[in-house]
Structure formats: C-alpha cells, structure tokens
Motif scaffolding. Structure first.
Motif, PDB file in Angstrom:
ATOM      1  N   MET A  61      37.186  32.829  33.301  1.00  0.00           N
ATOM      2  CA  MET A  61      37.145  31.995  32.136  1.00  0.00           C
ATOM      3  C   MET A  61      38.562  32.078  31.320  1.00  0.00           C
ATOM      4  SD  MET A  61      34.195  32.566  29.043  1.00  0.00           S
ATOM      5  CE  MET A  61      34.616  31.953  27.454  1.00  0.00           C
TER       6      MET A  61
ATOM      7  N   ARG B 295      43.932  38.947  40.649  1.00  0.00           N
ATOM      8  CA  ARG B 295      43.305  37.724  40.635  1.00  0.00           C
ATOM      9  C   ARG B 295      44.404  36.761  41.465  1.00  0.00           C
ATOM     10  NH1 ARG B 295      41.847  37.490  34.534  1.00  0.00           N
ATOM     11  NH2 ARG B 295      40.364  39.277  34.450  1.00  0.00           N
TER      12      ARG B 295
ATOM     13  N   SER C 281      35.873  40.379  27.252  1.00  0.00           N
ATOM     14  CA  SER C 281      36.938  40.165  28.055  1.00  0.00           C
ATOM     15  C   SER C 281      37.436  41.544  28.846  1.00  0.00           C
ATOM     16  CB  SER C 281      38.153  39.553  27.456  1.00  0.00           C
ATOM     17  OG  SER C 281      38.609  40.575  26.430  1.00  0.00           O
ATOM     18  N   SER C 282      38.676  41.391  29.734  1.00  0.00           N
ATOM     19  CA  SER C 282      39.041  42.231  30.445  1.00  0.00           C
ATOM     20  C   SER C 282      39.991  42.999  29.850  1.00  0.00           C
ATOM     21  CB  SER C 282      39.368  41.911  32.112  1.00  0.00           C
ATOM     22  OG  SER C 282      40.746  41.136  32.048  1.00  0.00           O
TER      23      SER C 282
HETATM   24  N1  NVA Z   1      38.268  36.232  30.494  1.00  0.00           N
HETATM   25  C1  NVA Z   1      39.571  36.607  31.028  1.00  0.00           C
HETATM   26  C2  NVA Z   1      40.766  35.991  30.098  1.00  0.00           C
HETATM   27  C3  NVA Z   1      40.716  36.238  28.771  1.00  0.00           C
HETATM   28  C4  NVA Z   1      41.780  35.812  27.925  1.00  0.00           C
HETATM   29  C5  NVA Z   1      39.524  38.153  31.034  1.00  0.00           C
HETATM   30  O1  NVA Z   1      38.897  38.621  30.510  1.00  0.00           O
HETATM   31  O2  NVA Z   1      40.769  38.452  31.682  1.00  0.00           O
END
Ligand code: NVA
Length: 376
Positions: free
Chosen positions: A255, A275, A307-308
């Motif tokens: 996302m 990733r 988010s991560s």
């Molecule tokens: N969904 C991704 C991108 C956030 C900008 C993440 O959490 O790494």
C-alpha cells in the motif's frame, strides 16, 4: 553574479505553468503540505484490517469514528508546521489544505462511514505535467477527502492548471473481499503472491501514492488500494505521451510505493531490502544504479498504526542535491551523504504515527522540470 545555470533557472521559472511536475527530483518550487487538524480514526472495516497488523487493531476498535486523541494530534501538528518552515527557508512555497472535521458521518446509497484526514495529499493527488489528478481512493473513510483540497484546486484551475477527478468509486460491497483472510504475515505473503487483495476488480480505484514518476515513465503497483482497473484508467487517461509500467514487489501488504521504491535522480533508484522488485531489470537495462536502503532506527515501541518503519525511505527531494530526511534516521543521513546529497534533517516521528512521512504528507505542485525520458 548569476551563473548561466542560475539565469537559465530564473528564466524558466517565469514561463513555468503554475502546476508543473514530471518527476520526484527536479528543483521544487511549490508544494502542498497536509495537516492533521480535524483527523478522525477510521472505522475498523475490511480495508483497515487488511492494511494494519493485529497488534494495532485495538486502536481502531477503540477510537474508530472518533477524532484522533489530542495527545497524538498536537505533537504531529507542531512537527508539520516546523517542516513547512524548513521548506519555506529552502525557498519553497508551501500551501495547506482546508481544515475539515473528518469525524462527521456520511451516508451514500452504498455505504455509511466517517472520514480520515487531509494529512497525506500524496495519497489523493498526483501531478503529471500541468495536470493535477484527484485519485479514486479505495477506503470508504476517504470518500470525501477531496473536500479539503477544493479551495486549492479551484485556485490552480483559475491559474491555468488542468484539473481532473478520476471516476469516483461507488465503494459498494462489491469493491471489497470481506472474507480476505489476514490473521498472519504468512497469510498476507501468500495472498499477495497470488495477486489477491482486499479490493476486487469491481470498479477502478487507486491511491496516487502507488504511483512514482520518472518523466515519460510512470511506475505503479497493484496494492490493497490500487486495482488493475485503476491502473488501466490511468494508462488510458494519460495516453501516448506517457508509459505506465506495473511493478510488483515481494511485499506481504503493498500500500503506497513510496517506502518501497523511490527514484532519487536520473539513473538512481532507492529500494527496500525487505521488498525486492520483480521487475528491477527494467531499471538495470536502462542503465540505472539500484541502491538499497539501510535499516530504520525507529524503536519498536513507537506508535505506528498504519505503516511500517520503512517510513525512513519516505524522503522528500528538493533538487538532485538536497534531500529532507528524518532527524533521528542517522544511518540514512550517512547513506544519502555518500550518494552526494546534502541532508536536511527534520524531526517527524510524531507524524509517522499518522501513517506517513515527508513524501506522503506532500504533493509537489511545481518543480522546475520538463517532460524527459530517462532511458526506459
Ligand atoms: N505502506 C507502506 C508505505 C507507507 C508510505 C509501509 O508501511 O511501509
């Protein structure tokens, strides 16, 4: 005395359209920076569940449909204001969306919901040349998010911009897979590998943050919020002047592409070590160098609901030499310096809590750029 580079830049500034941006790195002149005022925690539905981890579900269950807790809002708002001040100090014009109460509930013939925020303009808006496109986002909580940007859109329209809204999704039940099974990371990996996501192909949807721009070539990912029909709409809409490539990453929960794959300047792309990109050869064959981000430094107990930690890659490039990086991501500072960038550190971790960093909270309106090809 003006150098020839300088005078060329000044000359081109005079003739640039008000909205003008073709890539992520040319000299930035004007930008929209989002805001957290009025933010509401989204109600816990299938789409939120699919993009968050079980350890955080309590947050949406407890606060869903209510304004974000004040103790989260205040420090984030201060950091956003300071970020605006830094941008202005670097010569960038900063614009902000209107303040809207996103906790008002709404009902369409197809669903009922409350809103989210106008914190992340990158998710809803993309600028391609002199056109600004409002994306047909997939979350019900984001259906009316465009309202916060309408004052700005009207202003840019009056000053000559091309303003497009992609077809608004109905967001009826058919757009979602309510049985999408996502209890474990293994489930997510397996489903992402199979190309199965919480959104179906019922109608086009995409978030603008799933797109990254390299002049004539745009790179997009199928994600939890961007479906194949959405990518088809974008490709058809842009026509022959642009090439829209779909990229896929080994990502259990795609996302938004901007903490996964970040073009830094012509010939240089930043990738996420967790990733890998299945189509990286497109870049290698085009002669691009591929560099891998260093590990984030965010502590495990930092509140991150959407988010991560890879938000450390969500940087903002002011020109091919200057980059804004989070203040405490020191390994990333060193990394960018080694690549020849001047690093501008800005404290931003309280904004992380709302799901994004510098790239997410902005939409570049004008860069000193023109349509170019970069070897693809
Ligand atoms: N969904 C991704 C991108 C956030 C900008 C993440 O959490 O790494």
């Amino acid at each position: 005395m003006l150098t020839s580079e300088h005078s060329k830049r000044l000359a081109s500034t005079k003739t640039l359209p008000i909205v003008n941006s073709y890539n992520e790195w040319d000299t930035l002149q004007e930008i929209i920076v989002g805001r957290v005022e009025g933010a509401c925690v989204p109600q816990f539905d299938a789409t939120i569940k699919a993009n968050t981890y079980p350890k955080n579900w309590w947050f949406f269950q407890k606060y869903g449909g209510r304004p974000y807790p004040q103790e989260l809002l205040e420090p984030a708002s201060k950091q956003l204001n300071e970020f605006c001040r830094v941008l202005e100090g670097e010569g960038v014009t900063v614009r902000r969306p209107d303040i809207i109460d996103f906790s008002s509930s709404y009902k369409t013939p197809d669903f009922e919901a409350t809103g989210l925020y106008a914190a992340m303009p990158r998710d809803i808006l993309t600028v391609i040349g002199n056109e600004i496109i409002e994306a047909p986002m997939a979350w019900r909580a984001r259906f009316f998010e465009y309202r916060a940007y309408r004052s700005l859109m009207k202003e840019y329209l009056k000053q000559g911009a091309k303003w497009t809204t992609a077809p608004k999704p109905l967001m009826s039940d058919e757009l979602y897979d309510f049985d999408y099974p996502i209890e474990t990371v293994e489930d997510r990996h397996e489903l992402a590998e199979l190309g199965r996501f919480v959104t179906t192909e019922f109608e086009p949807c995409f978030d603008a943050a799933d797109i990254t721009r390299c002049g004539r070539d745009l790179f997009v990912q199928r994600s939890q919020v961007t479906n194949k029909l959405g990518i088809t709409w974008l490709r058809n809409h842009l026509g022959d002047r642009f090439r829209v490539h779909t990229l896929k990453f080994q990502d259990p929960n795609p996302m938004h592409i901007d903490a996964t794959f970040v073009p830094l300047r012509p010939g240089l792309v930043l990738t996420n070590p967790d990733r890998p990109c299945y189509q990286i050869d497109i870049f290698k064959k085009a002669g691009w160098d591929v560099v891998t981000a260093v590990q984030p430094t965010l502590p495990d107990n930092w509140p991150l609901y959407m988010s991560s930690k890879w938000l450390c890659m969500n940087i903002l490039i002011l020109d091919p030499k200057r980059v804004i990086v989070e203040k405490d991501e020191e390994p990333m500072h060193k990394f960018f310096k080694n690549l020849g960038f001047e690093v501008i550190p800005v404290a931003f971790r309280h904004v992380y809590t709302f799901g994004g960093s510098f790239h997410c909270v902005t939409c570049d309106i004008r860069r000193d750029s023109q349509l170019e090809e970069y070897g693809f």
